[in-house]
Scaffold this active site. Structure first.
Site, PDB file in Angstrom:
ATOM      1  N   ASP A   1       4.047  -0.274 -14.148  1.00 20.80           N
ATOM      2  CA  ASP A   1       4.557  -0.984 -12.975  1.00 20.80           C
ATOM      3  C   ASP A   1       5.244  -2.286 -13.369  1.00 20.80           C
ATOM      4  OD1 ASP A   1       3.301   1.060 -11.661  1.00 20.80           O
ATOM      5  OD2 ASP A   1       1.668  -0.176 -10.867  1.00 20.80           O
TER       6      ASP A   1
ATOM      7  N   GLY B   1       0.789  -1.218   0.000  1.00 20.89           N
ATOM      8  CA  GLY B   1       0.000   0.000   0.000  1.00 20.89           C
ATOM      9  C   GLY B   1       0.823   1.271   0.000  1.00 20.89           C
TER      10      GLY B   1
ATOM     11  N   GLY C   1       2.501   2.582  -2.739  1.00 25.40           N
ATOM     12  CA  GLY C   1       2.669   3.212  -4.045  1.00 25.40           C
ATOM     13  C   GLY C   1       3.959   2.800  -4.727  1.00 25.40           C
TER      14      GLY C   1
END
Length: 563
Positions: free
Chosen positions: A238, A184, A186
């Protein structure tokens, strides 16, 4: 850097650790994981898959608009030790762990319990001839925030891609997972988990060698699709950063017309400029410092009002803008903002062998888009803050309500009464330009090489920092993906001496990334830790978990186990 390059598999610890950096004790972590695997499963791991988290220096929420971004892999990562499990022929297949392709998955973190699951071939419809093979697998993957669902998502993609023949059966496998990427934050812990899982199942089933060998580009595409199975519509940044990064470099990744290693759509090295370390009154090179706001951000949890909503606003805005500019759009086409500018200037079709725009030409047309997006302000309103209603948005698209729902709403869930097409477009185009300006500064200073002055390189670092600051302002004001904690943390970072600081990742919490003089990292972290209220009382390992320096790291890799 090529999407066709093989995924590296190391057999020598020195080679592997030499490319991973030194901020974490990697050798100890890998050794502990292998030893614990042997304790739990009674055998040594055959393979350890590694996938790093990533930090995005600049280029937020523009990858799914097909604009380039500048991320880098970080040293923190997900590791998965794995080995085939022998299942005697006489074993009762009614027990899940004896079923073909079954998985026993454990996690080093004590709060995660053992998971056992197995895929099942989809049933053939009764009206289909026996000689016809129906492809497909069933594997229950609830869209819930559970670690094993990311493992399942990686497995499912491998099943669908590589086990489609009537006699094809995956190998039963034992897995043990550990990770150092804060969840969580990022920093793409979820993408790293999916990449590592996908890589582990590929390796165990022999898909990293021979005719079926999966290259880096293939792993990126599989991982993108796999993460969608846990409810996140990812643009690919990502996964590409986690797989394709190289040490000591930031990547310039573009997605138009696809992720390829060509001069106009490549993942290429972009070195950060470094002032001469021994020049008078100048610090050494710059490093990245990641700082967790301690407000947890999870795209899957907040997608309806956050990430997925922004995807819809961005796609619909592109269609509406194209119509106002007289750009042709197909009736069922989800045109992107990158495609709008390409058609606006009659760009040669790069998807059909054309060369497309040069970077300089793209920068020029992006600078012109600031005025063009004004046409997306809500009809009849002088205040863009309120956005367009669903009805107004449908009208702006030129589609019927039924067509609009089918093209833009049928595949994703969103929760909103007003849609801020203008503000989102303003961010996307300005951010895309900042990425290219950032890249140009890096390349220009790198080209100057030894002839560059310390003052010139220091000036470049300050300009890079200003671009990062402008990005944060746009993320907060126009894309509205920041939050009070991120705004405060980025300002404190600048006050503590960072050249620039911005949120990184989807936003709405998670981490910031700051460009910090290497010689001032220790004092920078001390200042931030003393001034950011949520860090009060943290020290030692607890503090290093939430704020840490990193250099750009290597991408996904693995190791065949060795003693």
């Amino acid at each position: 850097m090529s999407a066709q390059e093989a995924i590296p598999v190391f057999t020598n610890l020195n080679d592997l650790y030499g490319s991973l950096g030194t901020s974490l004790n990697h050798a100890e972590r890998w050794s502990n994981l292998a030893e614990e695997f042997e304790k739990r499963f009674g055998k040594k791991p055959a393979y350890i898959a590694r996938a790093p988290g990533r930090v995005n220096l600049i280029g937020e929420h523009i990858d799914y608009a097909l604009f380039g971004v500048l991320p880098a892999a970080i040293e923190r990562d997900i590791l998965i030790a794995c080995a085939p499990r022998d299942v005697p022929a006489s074993s009762p297949t009614a027990e899940t762990h004896h079923a073909p392709g079954s998985v026993i998955a454990e996690n080093l973190h004590p709060k995660y319990t053992r998971q056992v699951f197995a895929p099942a071939p989809k049933a053939k419809p009764a009206d289909v001839d026996d000689e016809v093979h129906i492809e497909g697998w069933h594997l229950d993957i609830p869209q819930e925030l559970r670690w094993e669902n990311y493992v399942k998502a990686g497995y499912y993609g491998v099943l669908e891609e590589h086990f489609t023949g009537p006699a094809a059966h995956p190998i039963p496998v034992d897995l043990l997972v550990t990770g150092s990427v804060p969840a969580g934050s990022g920093l793409s812990s979820s993408a790293a988990m999916v990449v590592a899982s996908t890589l582990a199942f590929l390796a165990i089933n022999g898909k990293l060698e021979g005719a079926d060998k999966v290259a880096k580009g293939g792993l990126v595409k599989m991982s993108m699709e796999n993460e969608k199975r846990v409810g996140v519509n990812s643009g690919g940044m990502d996964q590409a950063a986690s797989v394709m990064s190289v040490p000591s470099s930031v990547l310039y990744i573009t997605f138009y017309p696809s992720l390829t290693a060509s001069p106009h759509a490549a993942a290429r090295q972009v070195l950060l400029p470094a002032p001469h370390p021994h020049a008078n009154n100048h610090p050494g090179g710059a490093v990245l410092v990641c700082a967790h706001s301690l407000k947890v951000s999870d795209k899957a949890l907040t997608a309806k009002r956050g990430y997925n909503l922004r995807v819809v606003e961005t796609l619909v805005g592109a269609r509406a803008l194209a119509r106002t500019l007289g750009v042709s759009v197909g009736p069922r086409e989800k045109i992107t903002y990158r495609e709008v500018v390409g058609r606006l200037v009659a760009e040669t079709d790069v998807g059909k062998g054309g060369e497309g725009m040069s970077v300089d030409a793209l920068m020029e047309v992006l600078a012109r888009m600031e005025a063009a997006v004004e046409q997306l302000k809500p009809p009849g309103s002088t205040h863009a803050e309120f956005g367009a209603t669903m009805g107004e948005m449908v009208a702006m698209s030129g589609l019927s309500a039924e067509e609009f729902h089918e093209v833009y709403m049928s595949w994703v869930e969103v929760d909103a009464t007003h849609f801020k097409l203008y503000k989102r477009a303003k961010h996307v185009y300005s951010e895309a330009l900042r990425v290219l300006q950032f890249r140009k500064l890096c390349l220009d200073t790198a080209a100057a090489g030894a002839s560059a002055s310390a003052d010139g390189n220091l000036a470049a670092l300050k300009q890079l920092g200003e671009l990062m600051n402008e990005s944060q302002t746009s993320c907060a004001g126009d894309f509205e993906c920041s939050c009070e904690e991120l705004d405060q943390l980025t300002q404190l970072a600048r006050d503590a001496g960072a050249y620039g600081s911005r949120l990184t990742g989807a936003g709405w919490g998670g981490c910031t990334v700051s460009l910090v003089p290497e010689s001032e990292v220790e004092s920078f972290i001390k200042k931030v830790s003393e001034t950011y209220p949520p860090y009060k009382g943290l020290e030692g390992d607890a503090l290093s978990e939430v704020i840490f320096a990193t250099r750009p790291s290597t991408g996904a890799c693995g190791a065949s186990y060795f003693s």
